[in-house]
Scaffold this active site. Structure first.
Site, PDB file in Angstrom:
ATOM      1  N   ARG A  62      28.321  36.764  46.792  1.00  0.00           N
ATOM      2  CA  ARG A  62      27.446  37.555  45.934  1.00  0.00           C
ATOM      3  C   ARG A  62      25.987  37.248  46.269  1.00  0.00           C
ATOM      4  O   ARG A  62      25.660  36.112  46.570  1.00  0.00           O
ATOM      5  CB  ARG A  62      27.739  37.219  44.465  1.00  0.00           C
ATOM      6  CG  ARG A  62      28.401  38.379  43.747  1.00  0.00           C
ATOM      7  CD  ARG A  62      28.918  37.996  42.414  1.00  0.00           C
ATOM      8  NE  ARG A  62      27.890  37.533  41.487  1.00  0.00           N
ATOM      9  CZ  ARG A  62      28.140  37.191  40.232  1.00  0.00           C
ATOM     10  NH1 ARG A  62      29.367  37.252  39.766  1.00  0.00           N
ATOM     11  NH2 ARG A  62      27.171  36.768  39.437  1.00  0.00           N
ATOM     12  N   LYS A 112      34.429  32.241  33.953  1.00  0.00           N
ATOM     13  CA  LYS A 112      34.668  33.315  32.969  1.00  0.00           C
ATOM     14  C   LYS A 112      35.496  34.434  33.591  1.00  0.00           C
ATOM     15  O   LYS A 112      36.491  34.889  33.026  1.00  0.00           O
ATOM     16  CB  LYS A 112      33.323  33.886  32.447  1.00  0.00           C
ATOM     17  CG  LYS A 112      32.420  32.838  31.806  1.00  0.00           C
ATOM     18  CD  LYS A 112      31.134  33.426  31.261  1.00  0.00           C
ATOM     19  CE  LYS A 112      30.198  33.985  32.328  1.00  0.00           C
ATOM     20  NZ  LYS A 112      29.656  32.951  33.256  1.00  0.00           N
ATOM     21  N   ARG A 122      31.881  30.402  46.329  1.00  0.00           N
ATOM     22  CA  ARG A 122      32.617  31.567  45.814  1.00  0.00           C
ATOM     23  C   ARG A 122      32.634  32.701  46.838  1.00  0.00           C
ATOM     24  O   ARG A 122      31.658  32.964  47.516  1.00  0.00           O
ATOM     25  CB  ARG A 122      31.963  32.085  44.532  1.00  0.00           C
ATOM     26  CG  ARG A 122      32.565  33.423  44.092  1.00  0.00           C
ATOM     27  CD  ARG A 122      32.231  33.786  42.684  1.00  0.00           C
ATOM     28  NE  ARG A 122      30.817  33.921  42.446  1.00  0.00           N
ATOM     29  CZ  ARG A 122      30.307  34.130  41.231  1.00  0.00           C
ATOM     30  NH1 ARG A 122      31.097  34.196  40.174  1.00  0.00           N
ATOM     31  NH2 ARG A 122      29.006  34.238  41.080  1.00  0.00           N
ATOM     32  N   ARG A 134      24.495  37.712  25.784  1.00  0.00           N
ATOM     33  CA  ARG A 134      23.796  36.631  26.479  1.00  0.00           C
ATOM     34  C   ARG A 134      22.524  36.219  25.770  1.00  0.00           C
ATOM     35  O   ARG A 134      21.788  35.383  26.284  1.00  0.00           O
ATOM     36  CB  ARG A 134      23.425  37.098  27.884  1.00  0.00           C
ATOM     37  CG  ARG A 134      24.447  36.721  28.925  1.00  0.00           C
ATOM     38  CD  ARG A 134      24.049  37.435  30.190  1.00  0.00           C
ATOM     39  NE  ARG A 134      24.195  36.595  31.330  1.00  0.00           N
ATOM     40  CZ  ARG A 134      25.223  36.693  32.166  1.00  0.00           C
ATOM     41  NH1 ARG A 134      26.178  37.560  31.979  1.00  0.00           N
ATOM     42  NH2 ARG A 134      25.287  35.914  33.218  1.00  0.00           N
ATOM     43  N   ARG A 142      19.431  31.138  37.446  1.00  0.00           N
ATOM     44  CA  ARG A 142      20.453  31.615  36.496  1.00  0.00           C
ATOM     45  C   ARG A 142      20.817  30.508  35.513  1.00  0.00           C
ATOM     46  O   ARG A 142      21.038  30.765  34.323  1.00  0.00           O
ATOM     47  CB  ARG A 142      21.691  32.100  37.267  1.00  0.00           C
ATOM     48  CG  ARG A 142      21.431  33.414  38.005  1.00  0.00           C
ATOM     49  CD  ARG A 142      22.439  33.656  39.109  1.00  0.00           C
ATOM     50  NE  ARG A 142      23.801  33.749  38.633  1.00  0.00           N
ATOM     51  CZ  ARG A 142      24.861  33.612  39.435  1.00  0.00           C
ATOM     52  NH1 ARG A 142      24.707  33.373  40.729  1.00  0.00           N
ATOM     53  NH2 ARG A 142      26.062  33.722  38.929  1.00  0.00           N
TER      54      ARG A 142
HETATM   55  P1  AP5 Z   1      33.954  32.752  38.355  1.00  0.00           P
HETATM   56  O1  AP5 Z   1      35.199  32.958  37.596  1.00  0.00           O
HETATM   57  O2  AP5 Z   1      33.498  33.799  39.283  1.00  0.00           O
HETATM   58  O3  AP5 Z   1      32.770  32.293  37.355  1.00  0.00           O
HETATM   59  P2  AP5 Z   1      31.938  33.125  36.287  1.00  0.00           P
HETATM   60  O4  AP5 Z   1      31.821  32.254  35.073  1.00  0.00           O
HETATM   61  O5  AP5 Z   1      32.494  34.484  36.115  1.00  0.00           O
HETATM   62  O6  AP5 Z   1      30.528  33.132  37.021  1.00  0.00           O
HETATM   63  P3  AP5 Z   1      29.487  34.313  37.260  1.00  0.00           P
HETATM   64  O7  AP5 Z   1      28.591  33.834  38.373  1.00  0.00           O
HETATM   65  O8  AP5 Z   1      30.174  35.607  37.432  1.00  0.00           O
HETATM   66  O9  AP5 Z   1      28.707  34.281  35.907  1.00  0.00           O
HETATM   67  P4  AP5 Z   1      27.321  34.821  35.621  1.00  0.00           P
HETATM   68  O10 AP5 Z   1      27.318  34.752  34.159  1.00  0.00           O
HETATM   69  O11 AP5 Z   1      26.201  34.113  36.288  1.00  0.00           O
HETATM   70  O12 AP5 Z   1      27.301  36.252  36.358  1.00  0.00           O
HETATM   71  P5  AP5 Z   1      27.513  37.726  35.828  1.00  0.00           P
HETATM   72  O13 AP5 Z   1      28.200  38.486  36.865  1.00  0.00           O
HETATM   73  O14 AP5 Z   1      28.059  37.719  34.453  1.00  0.00           O
HETATM   74  O15 AP5 Z   1      34.134  31.358  39.166  1.00  0.00           O
HETATM   75  C1  AP5 Z   1      33.102  30.859  39.995  1.00  0.00           C
HETATM   76  C2  AP5 Z   1      33.714  30.148  41.228  1.00  0.00           C
HETATM   77  O16 AP5 Z   1      34.376  28.967  40.818  1.00  0.00           O
HETATM   78  C3  AP5 Z   1      34.771  30.995  41.980  1.00  0.00           C
HETATM   79  O17 AP5 Z   1      34.654  30.713  43.357  1.00  0.00           O
HETATM   80  C4  AP5 Z   1      36.109  30.460  41.432  1.00  0.00           C
HETATM   81  O18 AP5 Z   1      37.155  30.585  42.394  1.00  0.00           O
HETATM   82  C5  AP5 Z   1      35.776  29.010  41.146  1.00  0.00           C
HETATM   83  N1  AP5 Z   1      36.474  28.485  39.965  1.00  0.00           N
HETATM   84  C6  AP5 Z   1      36.713  29.115  38.785  1.00  0.00           C
HETATM   85  N2  AP5 Z   1      37.323  28.274  37.918  1.00  0.00           N
HETATM   86  C7  AP5 Z   1      37.449  27.074  38.563  1.00  0.00           C
HETATM   87  C8  AP5 Z   1      37.975  25.788  38.190  1.00  0.00           C
HETATM   88  N3  AP5 Z   1      38.473  25.579  36.948  1.00  0.00           N
HETATM   89  N4  AP5 Z   1      37.936  24.781  39.099  1.00  0.00           N
HETATM   90  C9  AP5 Z   1      37.384  24.992  40.340  1.00  0.00           C
HETATM   91  N5  AP5 Z   1      36.881  26.173  40.757  1.00  0.00           N
HETATM   92  C10 AP5 Z   1      36.893  27.203  39.871  1.00  0.00           C
HETATM   93  O19 AP5 Z   1      25.993  38.241  35.729  1.00  0.00           O
HETATM   94  C11 AP5 Z   1      25.220  38.448  36.886  1.00  0.00           C
HETATM   95  C12 AP5 Z   1      23.847  38.971  36.516  1.00  0.00           C
HETATM   96  O20 AP5 Z   1      23.966  40.246  35.832  1.00  0.00           O
HETATM   97  C13 AP5 Z   1      23.010  38.116  35.558  1.00  0.00           C
HETATM   98  O21 AP5 Z   1      22.323  37.094  36.257  1.00  0.00           O
HETATM   99  C14 AP5 Z   1      22.083  39.166  34.950  1.00  0.00           C
HETATM  100  O22 AP5 Z   1      21.036  39.501  35.828  1.00  0.00           O
HETATM  101  C15 AP5 Z   1      22.987  40.357  34.795  1.00  0.00           C
HETATM  102  N6  AP5 Z   1      23.684  40.402  33.492  1.00  0.00           N
HETATM  103  C16 AP5 Z   1      25.028  40.299  33.289  1.00  0.00           C
HETATM  104  N7  AP5 Z   1      25.306  40.357  31.973  1.00  0.00           N
HETATM  105  C17 AP5 Z   1      24.120  40.500  31.331  1.00  0.00           C
HETATM  106  C18 AP5 Z   1      23.749  40.593  29.958  1.00  0.00           C
HETATM  107  N8  AP5 Z   1      24.660  40.542  28.975  1.00  0.00           N
HETATM  108  N9  AP5 Z   1      22.433  40.719  29.656  1.00  0.00           N
HETATM  109  C19 AP5 Z   1      21.505  40.776  30.612  1.00  0.00           C
HETATM  110  N10 AP5 Z   1      21.779  40.661  31.939  1.00  0.00           N
HETATM  111  C20 AP5 Z   1      23.083  40.535  32.294  1.00  0.00           C
HETATM  112 MG    MG Z   2      31.818  36.441  36.581  1.00  0.00          MG
END
Ligand code: AP5
Ligand code: MG
Length: 225
Positions: free
Chosen positions: A164, A16, A130, A91, A175
């Protein structure tokens, strides 16, 4: 001009953040990452950050009252007037309803929900490898799939790369469970509203980007008609 009010849905590690950064450049829309905003609050030691930290470290969703107001305020900012890329919000159904209501209040509506689909085993491989820039968390790398030119150093600003805290294997499993239980129902939610667009996130990042960009270009044309 027609608005592009977009949300990016998908499991942790689906890409994402990676895709949002590319689309931000293509379409000139702000990338609003719920996770990055929360982590900034945690680093700054704010009251909101203190409330969120324990949940994030455990891989659980932070309570709705912590996140909803923060995101809704941000969507109303001037730079999001022509659209936005919401990454990691909503979410759960309560958050989706709150977003829908807020947009309605602004006489706006969602253009599409972009779902990036990736199987669970791939999520673990992606998150374990990552690395993110300490200075700017939107600079995202992978040790195998997207390595920086110099190990451990950000190509864009020369800052150090780090893992992270919630990318430890056990937290990744939590997660994923939270995603399947609480967030995945939004796939049906947006499908019912006719807003869902699915993308095969197991392809490489360039291909996924091409597919999403083409779909959005078509959507934008349709919006103008
Ligand atoms: P990356 O682009 O970083 O993936 P991502 O989908 O952004 O993954 P996140 O881990 O950031 O998602 P998340 O939803 O768990 O975390 P968030 O920060 O939102 O890519 C991942 C890796 O793969 C990278 O190394 C990249 O280089 C590689 N890659 C990408 N595309 C690729 C491809 N096509 N092929 C190969 N490799 C690839 O949330 C974190 C925490 O915050 C949550 O757990 C929760 O506690 C809280 N939180 C956030 N939002 C909310 C909400 N709305 N409500 C409640 N709690 C929330
Ligand atoms: Mg992300």
């Amino acid at each position: 001009m027609s608005e592009l009010n977009l949300i990016l849905l998908g499991p942790p590690g689906a890409g994402k953040g990676t895709q949002a950064e590319r689309l931000r450049e293509d379409f000139g829309l702000p990338h609003i990452s719920a996770g990055d905003m929360l982590r900034a609050q945690v680093s700054a030691g704010t009251e909101l950050g203190l409330k969120a930290k324990g949940y994030m470290d455990a891989g659980k969703l932070v309570p709705d009252e912590v996140i909803i107001g923060m995101i809704i305020d941000r969507v109303g900012d001037e730079d999001a007037r022509d659209g936005f890329l919401l990454d990691g919000f909503p979410r759960n159904e309560e958050q989706a309803d709150a977003l829908g209501q807020a947009l309605k209040g602004l006489d706006r509506r969602l253009t599409a929900a972009l779902l990036i689909e990736v199987p669970d085993e791939e999520v673990v491989r992606r998150l374990a490898g990552r690395r993110v820039c300490v200075k700017n968390p939107t600079h995202i790398y992978h040790v195998e799939f997207d390595p920086p030119k110099h190990e451990g150093v950000c190509d864009q600003d020369g800052a150090r790369l780090q893992q992270r805290k919630d990318d430890a294997e056990e937290t990744i499993r939590n997660r994923l469970a939270v995603y399947h239980e609480q967030t995945e129902p939004l796939v049906d939610y947006y499908e019912r509203l006719g807003l869902l667009r699915r993308f095969d996130g197991s392809r490489n990042a360039d291909e996924v980007h091409r597919h999403i960009r083409a779909a959005l270009a078509t959507l934008r044309l349709e919006e103008k008609l």
